[in-house]
Scaffold this motif. Structure first.
Motif, PDB file in Angstrom:
ATOM      1  N   UNK A  54      -0.540   6.866  -7.765  1.00  0.00           N
ATOM      2  CA  UNK A  54       0.450   7.222  -8.779  1.00  0.00           C
ATOM      3  C   UNK A  54       1.723   6.401  -8.596  1.00  0.00           C
ATOM      4  N   UNK A  55       2.114   6.198  -7.337  1.00  0.00           N
ATOM      5  CA  UNK A  55       3.279   5.354  -7.063  1.00  0.00           C
ATOM      6  C   UNK A  55       3.030   3.936  -7.560  1.00  0.00           C
ATOM      7  N   UNK A  56       1.823   3.447  -7.347  1.00  0.00           N
ATOM      8  CA  UNK A  56       1.459   2.104  -7.789  1.00  0.00           C
ATOM      9  C   UNK A  56       1.556   1.991  -9.305  1.00  0.00           C
ATOM     10  N   UNK A  57       1.014   2.964 -10.021  1.00  0.00           N
ATOM     11  CA  UNK A  57       1.067   2.923 -11.481  1.00  0.00           C
ATOM     12  C   UNK A  57       2.499   3.069 -11.990  1.00  0.00           C
ATOM     13  N   UNK A  58       3.318   3.814 -11.270  1.00  0.00           N
ATOM     14  CA  UNK A  58       4.738   3.922 -11.617  1.00  0.00           C
ATOM     15  C   UNK A  58       5.392   2.538 -11.574  1.00  0.00           C
ATOM     16  N   UNK A  69       0.819  -1.220   0.000  1.00  0.00           N
ATOM     17  CA  UNK A  69       0.000   0.000   0.000  1.00  0.00           C
ATOM     18  C   UNK A  69       0.852   1.269   0.000  1.00  0.00           C
ATOM     19  N   UNK A  70       0.443   2.240  -0.831  1.00  0.00           N
ATOM     20  CA  UNK A  70       1.037   3.578  -0.836  1.00  0.00           C
ATOM     21  C   UNK A  70       0.020   4.604  -0.380  1.00  0.00           C
ATOM     22  N   UNK A  71       0.443   5.570   0.410  1.00  0.00           N
ATOM     23  CA  UNK A  71      -0.473   6.497   1.088  1.00  0.00           C
ATOM     24  C   UNK A  71      -0.815   7.739   0.267  1.00  0.00           C
ATOM     25  N   UNK A  72      -1.938   8.355   0.617  1.00  0.00           N
ATOM     26  CA  UNK A  72      -2.301   9.635   0.040  1.00  0.00           C
ATOM     27  C   UNK A  72      -1.301  10.719   0.411  1.00  0.00           C
ATOM     28  N   UNK A  73      -1.188  11.710  -0.455  1.00  0.00           N
ATOM     29  CA  UNK A  73      -0.274  12.846  -0.264  1.00  0.00           C
ATOM     30  C   UNK A  73       1.191  12.406  -0.190  1.00  0.00           C
ATOM     31  N   UNK A  74       1.477  11.194  -0.657  1.00  0.00           N
ATOM     32  CA  UNK A  74       2.836  10.623  -0.559  1.00  0.00           C
ATOM     33  C   UNK A  74       3.317  10.634   0.885  1.00  0.00           C
ATOM     34  N   UNK A  75       2.406  10.549   1.825  1.00  0.00           N
ATOM     35  CA  UNK A  75       2.785  10.537   3.235  1.00  0.00           C
ATOM     36  C   UNK A  75       3.633   9.309   3.526  1.00  0.00           C
ATOM     37  N   UNK A  76       4.602   9.484   4.407  1.00  0.00           N
ATOM     38  CA  UNK A  76       5.457   8.354   4.798  1.00  0.00           C
ATOM     39  C   UNK A  76       4.946   7.713   6.087  1.00  0.00           C
TER      40      UNK A  76
END
Length: 314
Positions: free
Chosen positions: A170-174, A84-91
């Motif tokens: 977006x990270x997932x599609x990357x 899972x990757x978070x909204x706002x590119x939050x870490x």
């Protein structure tokens, strides 16, 4: 022989390194004070396997959601994976932890980008990266093969979903071309095009629409309806995808989804059905999406669009 001067010099060096580490962790939005490394969320979830949210020392800057009792899982009854990757590119998955914990309670290991959320705290620090999803996949594969790991032969590394919300989508599609991925789940997200790329938040990955051709798996978009700022991008993605099974689902709650609601709300229902179908081969879950009168089309508030390949999936 170590002299007093040598000892003082060594002591000063240790202090300097300690100070540097403290400064570095502060810049990352974490502190050196003791904080819990695990927490039970919402009594472990409503699924048959009560879950726990935890950090693992072997995987930096990630949060694990997993059933508390691993003894029931083995090679022939292993845990499928949600990365899972978070909204706002939050870490930190502080906005999605109820949603992710609930999924884990239904027999999944979830590896979310970023530091474990602390109760009552919001993450403030540098953005996450696309590479962290790759690290998560590397980790589950390594843990499953490691005889000294508590996850040895308990992870179904052939059934991995990579997913994310907004920037995480977006990270997932990357990362969509990675051959280890079995299915994709894009939540409140979609690729920007040349006309609206200027509205993206700085630091987000910005793959071109041509990236969609690299998708080699089934894919679902879970969007928040027309009021979702990602609606246009997500639906445009969906309408371009004709080479793999794809569907676009919408629930009219806007960009924030239902992640913060108890057990993740309605988005969890649809996400779990997709995961159960795609990663566990659950035919009952498939009925949520397959057929002219699929379950989702009958569920209050939801709409679904599918491409021609989706109903052909077993």
């Amino acid at each position: 022989m170590i002299t007093t001067m040598d000892m003082k010099s060594l002591f000063r060096s240790v202090l300097a390194v300690t100070a540097l580490m403290a400064w570095s962790t502060a810049c990352m939005g974490i502190t050196t004070e003791d904080k819990p490394s695990s927490r039970v969320v919402e009594d472990g979830g409503t699924g048959p396997y009560k879950a726990i949210m935890k950090e693992e020392p072997t995987l930096y800057a990630h949060t694990i959601f997993v059933p508390q009792d691993l003894s029931v899982f083995k090679k022939k009854h292993a845990l499928p994976v949600l990365v899972w990757g978070n909204g706002a590119c939050s870490n930190s998955p502080f906005e999605h932890y109820k949603f992710l914990n609930e999924i884990a309670s239904h027999g999944y290991i979830v590896v979310a980008t970023g530091f474990m959320p602390q109760e009552g705290e919001r993450y403030h620090g540098p953005m996450s990266t696309t590479e962290q999803q790759i690290e998560a996949m590397d980790w589950v594969v390594a843990q499953n093969a490691d005889k000294n790991s508590p996850y040895y032969n308990k992870i179904d590394v052939k059934n991995i979903c990579v997913a994310g919300m907004s920037c995480g989508g977006l990270q997932t599609l990357f990362n969509c071309a990675d051959e280890r991925i079995k299915t994709l789940m894009i939540c409140n997200s979609g690729l920007f095009n040349q006309e609206n790329a200027g509205s993206a938040v700085g630091g987000m990955p910005m793959p071109p629409k041509a990236k969609l051709k690299e998708i080699h798996t089934s894919i679902i978009y879970i969007l928040g309806g027309e009021k979702d700022i990602a609606y246009g991008n997500g639906m445009d993605d969906f309408h371009r995808i004709d080479h793999v099974p794809a569907c676009a689902t919408n629930f009219p709650v806007g960009h924030g989804g239902t992640y913060a609601q108890p057990h993740g709300g309605e988005f969890t229902v649809v996400a779990l059905a997709w995961l159960n179908w795609q990663l566990k081969g659950d035919k009952k879950a498939a009925k949520m999406f397959k057929g002219a009168n699929c379950g989702l089309s009958q569920r209050e508030g939801w709409t679904i669009e599918k491409n021609a390949l989706l109903d052909k999936l077993k």
